[in-house]
Design an enzyme around this catalytic site. Structure first.
Site, PDB file in Angstrom:
ATOM      1  CE  LYS A  22    -118.948  11.533 -62.098  1.00 58.49           C
ATOM      2  NZ  LYS A  22    -118.245  13.099 -60.760  1.00 58.49           N
ATOM      3  CG  ASN A  23    -114.666  13.343 -61.496  1.00 58.53           C
ATOM      4  OD1 ASN A  23    -116.064  13.288 -61.813  1.00 58.53           O
ATOM      5  ND2 ASN A  23    -114.531  12.457 -60.488  1.00 58.53           N
ATOM      6  CB  CYS A 117    -121.788  13.643 -53.303  1.00 61.54           C
ATOM      7  SG  CYS A 117    -121.490  12.483 -54.958  1.00 61.54           S
ATOM      8  NE  ARG A 122    -117.083  18.385 -52.858  1.00 64.18           N
ATOM      9  CZ  ARG A 122    -117.933  17.020 -53.712  1.00 64.18           C
ATOM     10  NH1 ARG A 122    -118.700  17.036 -53.733  1.00 64.18           N
ATOM     11  NH2 ARG A 122    -117.061  17.304 -55.235  1.00 64.18           N
ATOM     12  CG  ASP A 305    -114.250   9.680 -56.517  1.00 59.43           C
ATOM     13  OD1 ASP A 305    -113.819  10.295 -57.679  1.00 59.43           O
ATOM     14  OD2 ASP A 305    -114.726  10.493 -55.293  1.00 59.43           O
ATOM     15  NE  ARG A 397    -124.077  13.677 -59.592  1.00 52.87           N
ATOM     16  CZ  ARG A 397    -123.365  13.949 -58.691  1.00 52.87           C
ATOM     17  NH1 ARG A 397    -123.377  13.606 -56.895  1.00 52.87           N
ATOM     18  NH2 ARG A 397    -122.390  14.777 -58.913  1.00 52.87           N
TER      19      ARG A 397
HETATM   20  C1  EPZ Z   1    -112.808  16.412 -57.856  1.00 49.52           C
HETATM   21  O1  EPZ Z   1    -113.863  16.712 -56.216  1.00 49.52           O
HETATM   22  C2  EPZ Z   1    -113.729  14.639 -58.049  1.00 49.52           C
HETATM   23  N1  EPZ Z   1    -115.343  15.271 -58.607  1.00 49.52           N
HETATM   24  C3  EPZ Z   1    -114.654  14.031 -56.972  1.00 49.52           C
HETATM   25  O2  EPZ Z   1    -115.489  12.623 -57.739  1.00 49.52           O
HETATM   26  C4  EPZ Z   1    -113.217  13.462 -56.286  1.00 49.52           C
HETATM   27  O3  EPZ Z   1    -113.924  12.640 -55.593  1.00 49.52           O
HETATM   28  C5  EPZ Z   1    -112.222  14.515 -55.621  1.00 49.52           C
HETATM   29  O4  EPZ Z   1    -111.879  15.796 -56.848  1.00 49.52           O
HETATM   30  C6  EPZ Z   1    -111.141  14.028 -55.127  1.00 49.52           C
HETATM   31  O5  EPZ Z   1    -111.072  13.008 -55.919  1.00 49.52           O
HETATM   32  C7  EPZ Z   1    -114.896  16.310 -60.153  1.00 49.52           C
HETATM   33  O6  EPZ Z   1    -113.763  16.209 -61.017  1.00 49.52           O
HETATM   34  C8  EPZ Z   1    -116.149  16.567 -61.164  1.00 49.52           C
HETATM   35  P1  EPZ Z   1    -111.055  17.928 -54.334  1.00 49.52           P
HETATM   36  P2  EPZ Z   1    -113.126  18.082 -55.770  1.00 49.52           P
HETATM   37  O7  EPZ Z   1    -112.124  19.695 -54.645  1.00 49.52           O
HETATM   38  O8  EPZ Z   1    -112.102  18.651 -56.899  1.00 49.52           O
HETATM   39  C9  EPZ Z   1    -111.603  20.629 -49.648  1.00 49.52           C
HETATM   40  C10 EPZ Z   1    -116.743  11.736 -57.777  1.00 49.52           C
HETATM   41  O9  EPZ Z   1    -117.742  10.238 -56.938  1.00 49.52           O
HETATM   42  N2  EPZ Z   1    -111.366  21.632 -51.209  1.00 49.52           N
HETATM   43  O10 EPZ Z   1    -109.921  17.630 -54.730  1.00 49.52           O
HETATM   44  O11 EPZ Z   1    -114.177  18.687 -55.540  1.00 49.52           O
HETATM   45  C11 EPZ Z   1    -112.604  19.165 -50.022  1.00 49.52           C
HETATM   46  O12 EPZ Z   1    -113.382  20.182 -48.799  1.00 49.52           O
HETATM   47  C12 EPZ Z   1    -117.171  12.758 -57.916  1.00 49.52           C
HETATM   48  O13 EPZ Z   1    -117.347  11.283 -59.079  1.00 49.52           O
HETATM   49  C13 EPZ Z   1    -111.055  22.879 -49.251  1.00 49.52           C
HETATM   50  O14 EPZ Z   1    -110.966  22.458 -48.005  1.00 49.52           O
HETATM   51  O15 EPZ Z   1    -112.248  17.764 -55.060  1.00 49.52           O
HETATM   52  C14 EPZ Z   1    -111.876  17.908 -50.039  1.00 49.52           C
HETATM   53  O16 EPZ Z   1    -111.918  17.245 -47.928  1.00 49.52           O
HETATM   54  C15 EPZ Z   1    -117.173  12.982 -55.488  1.00 49.52           C
HETATM   55  N3  EPZ Z   1    -110.958  23.512 -50.345  1.00 49.52           N
HETATM   56  C16 EPZ Z   1    -111.037  17.935 -49.984  1.00 49.52           C
HETATM   57  O17 EPZ Z   1    -110.485  19.553 -50.542  1.00 49.52           O
HETATM   58  C17 EPZ Z   1    -110.923  23.658 -51.052  1.00 49.52           C
HETATM   59  O18 EPZ Z   1    -111.213  25.503 -52.116  1.00 49.52           O
HETATM   60  C18 EPZ Z   1    -110.828  17.065 -51.424  1.00 49.52           C
HETATM   61  O19 EPZ Z   1    -111.090  17.884 -52.754  1.00 49.52           O
HETATM   62  C19 EPZ Z   1    -111.661  22.813 -52.401  1.00 49.52           C
HETATM   63  C20 EPZ Z   1    -111.327  21.366 -51.719  1.00 49.52           C
END
Ligand code: EPZ
Length: 416
Positions: A22-23, A117, A122, A305, A397
């Site tokens: 998916k990702n 989610c 986020r 995840d 999803r």
């Molecule tokens: C991706 O989300 C995945 N989604 C998520 O999968 C996955 O859990 C996550 O990466 C971590 O591996 C997709 O790829 C579509 P992050 P993403 O930015 O990119 C903080 C699933 O179940 N952060 O790595 O949104 C954020 O708050 C989903 O398949 C900031 O602070 O994750 C979080 O605490 C859920 N500022 C942490 O980083 C930012 O600008 C990780 O978020 C961006 C993120």
């Protein structure tokens, strides 16, 4: 039909073919906006988030058609609309991945702040910091992120957190910004590497993905190409855990074992037997599930995840397990539902203490998010009696043919 009914207590046995990730599919589809000409993307899972993202692209003026049941053709014209529609973009987090590709292609992007989610706030501060450093003016206005190209040039960008989405958005934009961009403390997830492989095949010049430092030399334009998406490592982890929690014996096909090493390690610690055979993995569940401590970390650490699914498994372990969620701030919501099934879990901030119990009992539960829903399916498969899971749109999803795959390995599971 909006519920899943499971009769638990049957060990799962048989083979499951894993779908495309998916990702990876979502970000590669978003990246196709950068391409002139047709992109053909293979191994794309038919899941709700993919369908919504393709629909958003169609609404912006792109052509997006399924050529086969797992291959999509995408053509994005020069006059693509640069403003995503709120009513669709709010349905999934990945709509924010159009920021980097749209800004790269058009020099302008109005991306509706994403939904997705409810596992945490986020924020997108790191995405915006990266684009600003590349020379885009960005502002938040009426629920939209607006990016406008100023004087664009490659820059050194340090990420305070190795954010997957921020790394991906910056990589997409920087691939067509003149000069060299270096992303430090970059995310190393396999999906980020898959995106770089897609972009490089389109003509980008990206090196170092899979490490902390990614170097990008901007090029004038990118061309559409054919690309096959990697298998879904979280689906692999989910089915491996299903074999362990039901004390079954399951073979997973179309797997990249290196992508799931942290999950294999933890499953072995919990007593399961795991055998890697080329692009297959066999999991044999143990009669005794052993309590293990778990800390979620960015890749290559244990994936956030998979945390909910492991909470379900450890609910049936002998002993007490301590789970620390280091990536998201609100990802223990499944604990309340597992407790309704008899689990003993105490949540305090980023830590959940799981005191194993001999058995779980079927009851009515509800999915709060994608992976929590998957965890409830696993718990229901192991529980005594019947479980009804509601809010199952969360689960569809991210899991393709979930009901068919589980019933094909012996689960008594049906949509009602
Ligand atoms: C991706 O989300 C995945 N989604 C998520 O999968 C996955 O859990 C996550 O990466 C971590 O591996 C997709 O790829 C579509 P992050 P993403 O930015 O990119 C903080 C699933 O179940 N952060 O790595 O949104 C954020 O708050 C989903 O398949 C900031 O602070 O994750 C979080 O605490 C859920 N500022 C942490 O980083 C930012 O600008 C990780 O978020 C961006 C993120």
């Amino acid at each position: 039909m909006n519920k899943i009914r499971v009769i638990g207590g049957r060990p799962l046995t048989g083979k499951v073919r894993i779908s495309g990730a998916k990702n990876a599919a979502l970000v590669v589809i978003a990246a196709s906006v950068l391409a002139r000409g047709e992109s053909i993307i293979e191994n794309v899972p038919h899941i709700r988030d993919v369908e919504i993202l393709l629909d958003i692209l169609r609404g912006l003026g792109a052509e997006a058609n399924w050529l086969t049941d797992d291959t999509v053709s995408i053509r994005v014209p020069d006059n693509i609309n640069h403003r995503t529609p709120y009513e669709k973009a709010k349905l999934l987090r990945a709509s924010n991945l159009l920021l980097g590709s749209m800004a790269g292609r058009k020099g302008v992007a109005d991306i509706s702040l994403p939904g997705g989610c409810n596992i945490g706030s986020r924020p997108m501060d790191l995405h915006l910091k990266g684009l600003q450093l590349l020379g885009f003016e960005t502002r938040l206005e009426h629920g939209f992120i607006k990016a406008r190209a100023g004087t664009l040039h490659g820059r050194d960008i340090y990420l305070d957190f190795p954010s997957v989405g921020a790394t991906e958005n910056i990589m997409m934009a920087a691939s067509v910004v003149p000069g060299q961009t270096i992303i430090e403390n970059a995310a190393k997830e396999p999906e980020v590497v898959d995106l770089a492989n897609f972009l490089n095949a389109m003509g980008a010049r990206i090196r170092g993905t899979g490490t902390d430092v990614i170097k990008i030399e901007g090029v004038p334009e990118l061309k559409g190409i054919r690309h096959a998406v990697i298998p879904d490592r979280i689906e692999v982890g989910t089915f491996m855990t299903a074999a362990a929690i039901t004390r079954g014996q399951v073979v997973l096909e179309n797997v990249i074992p290196t992508h799931v090493q942290p999950i294999i390690a933890k499953l072995r610690e919990s007593g399961a037997k795991v055998r890697e055979k080329g692009d297959c993995i066999e999991v044999i569940g143990a009669s005794r599930i052993i309590a293990v401590d778990l800390k979620t970390m960015p890749y290559p650490g244990f994936p956030t995840d998979m945390q909910s699914q492991f909470m379900a498994l450890l609910s049936l372990a002998e002993g007490t397990s301590v789970i620390v969620e280091n990536v998201f701030e609100n990802r223990f919501q499944v604990a309340d539902e597992l407790k309704r099934m008899g689990a003993k879990i105490k949540v305090e901030g980023h830590t959940a203490v799981v005191k194993g119990v001999p058995r779980l009992y079927g009851t009515c539960v509800k999915a709060s998010d994608l992976r929590a829903g998957a965890a409830l399916v696993l718990a229901a498969l192991a529980a005594e009696g019947e479980t009804e899971i509601s809010q199952i749109h969360h689960i569809f999803r991210g899991y393709e043919n979930l009901v068919e795959k589980f019933t094909s390995i012996g689960a008594d599971l049906q949509l009602i």
